[in-house]
Design an enzyme around this catalytic site. Structure first.
Site: not given
Ligand code: NAP
Length: 312
Positions: A139, A142-143
């Protein structure tokens, strides 16, 4: 089934809260059917971790995945759907009403819509599991911010890989896309954007055979699939976008599925069990868009409504 769990009766149970599930819930509850949605592990499913959705009609400037899910949810709740933060752990579609057991209760439903979505596929190489969350990610939204100013790698050649690689250029100083062939599967527009981006490089005809690290990832072992030549590539971040697997294991032996595990539905979203419908990526290996999943959810809900009318 565990007799100690509280039992409740509903008209319609939706399993899953992505665009398909929440769209189904909007249609079911607006038709005055007593509707419960099981959220699953993550409310909103995959789109909730999408940074920006640019191709859902009605939002010419785009909308965040999270914002879109919130709007779907508000709309479903407005018409009376109840969203329960729980997951289905056991189903029995041989009984009427259908029985679905969650961690917290046993739900008896006259009709069920399965909208459990799909999960990112794994490379299945040594180091992948051990370093997930420590340099291995599925992701970018997200990261990505953890990799500010670093050189990162994206594995895959489809729309997801290229789209996410483009997104990662916001943070990383370089993004290398490693693809097992010498041609991308991604759409022409995304390919064009990637090729025009100075931060993006490609390694063709190559697979990752091992992810190496100590505390966190430090390098990848690569293999050229044409020459067999092996090499090491230093990187602290590897983002894997190689497709998805449908979340349908729970329905094994109860609903017909194809050899890849996608639920088999007809053109009106009927599964192999009358009264059980499926929508979204659990039943769609092909389109996998928010709008197609939402459309399938709406269609499944309308068919579920007809099924209940005929049942009466
Ligand atoms: P996909 O289209 O199935 O592409 C998967 C990619 O990963 C392919 O390039 C494939 O290589 C590669 N791959 C598969 N298994 C691999 C393995 N074990 N090792 C190395 N590489 C592997 O998946 P996706 O990109 O997630 O897209 C899925 C669907 O969602 C598509 O229909 C896509 O159009 C859609 N989507 C659309 C958008 C958008 O419209 N903006 C964004 C994201 C996704 P090969 O090419 O050699 O098969």
């Amino acid at each position: 089934m565990n007799a100690k769990l509280p039992v409740r009766q509903v008209d319609a149970l939706v399993i899953g809260s992505g665009p398909a599930g929440l769209s189904a819930a909007i249609y079911l509850s607006r038709a005055n059917l007593n509707t419960v949605v099981l959220s699953g592990m993550d409310l909103g499913g995959q789109v909730s971790i999408t940074y920006m959705v640019e191709n859902y009609p009605g939002f010419p400037d785009g909308i965040s995945g999270e914002g879109l899910v919130e709007a779907f949810r508000t709309q479903a709740e407005k018409f009376g759907a109840e969203i329960v933060f729980d997951v289905a752990v056991e189903v029995d579609f041989s009984r009427r009403p259908f029985v679905v057991k969650t961690y917290g209760e046993e739900i008896h439903a006259r009709t069920v819509i399965v909208a459990t979505g799909a999960t990112a596929r794994k490379l299945d190489v040594p180091g992948e599991e051990a370093f997930t969350g420590r340099g291995v990610s599925y992701c970018a939204t997200c990261d990505g911010h953890f990799f500010q100013g670093m050189d990162v790698v994206v594995v895959g050649g489809g729309d997801s890989a290229v789209e996410e690689a483009l997104f990662l250029t916001r943070y990383a100083s370089s993004v290398t896309i490693i693809h097992r062939r010498d041609q991308l599967r991604a759409s022409a527009l995304l390919q064009e954007r990637a090729r025009a981006n100075d931060k993006i490089a490609f390694i063709w005809n190559t697979v990752v055979t091992e992810i190496l690290g100590d505390e966190a990832v430090h390098s990848l072992r690569l293999k050229n699939v044409q020459t067999g030549e092996e090499s090491l590539l230093e990187t602290k971040g590897v983002f894997i976008f190689i497709g998805h697997t449908p979340n349908t294991a729970l329905f094994q032996g109860q609903l017909e599925m194809d050899e890849r595990g996608y639920l088999v539905v007809d053109a009106r979203m009927h599964t192999s069990v009358p009264g059980v419908f499926a929508a979204g990526e659990a039943a769609d290996p092909h389109f996998r868009q928010v709008i197609t999943s939402a459309g399938m959810g709406a269609a499944a809900a309308m068919e579920a409504g007809h099924y209940l009318e005929n049942e009466r």
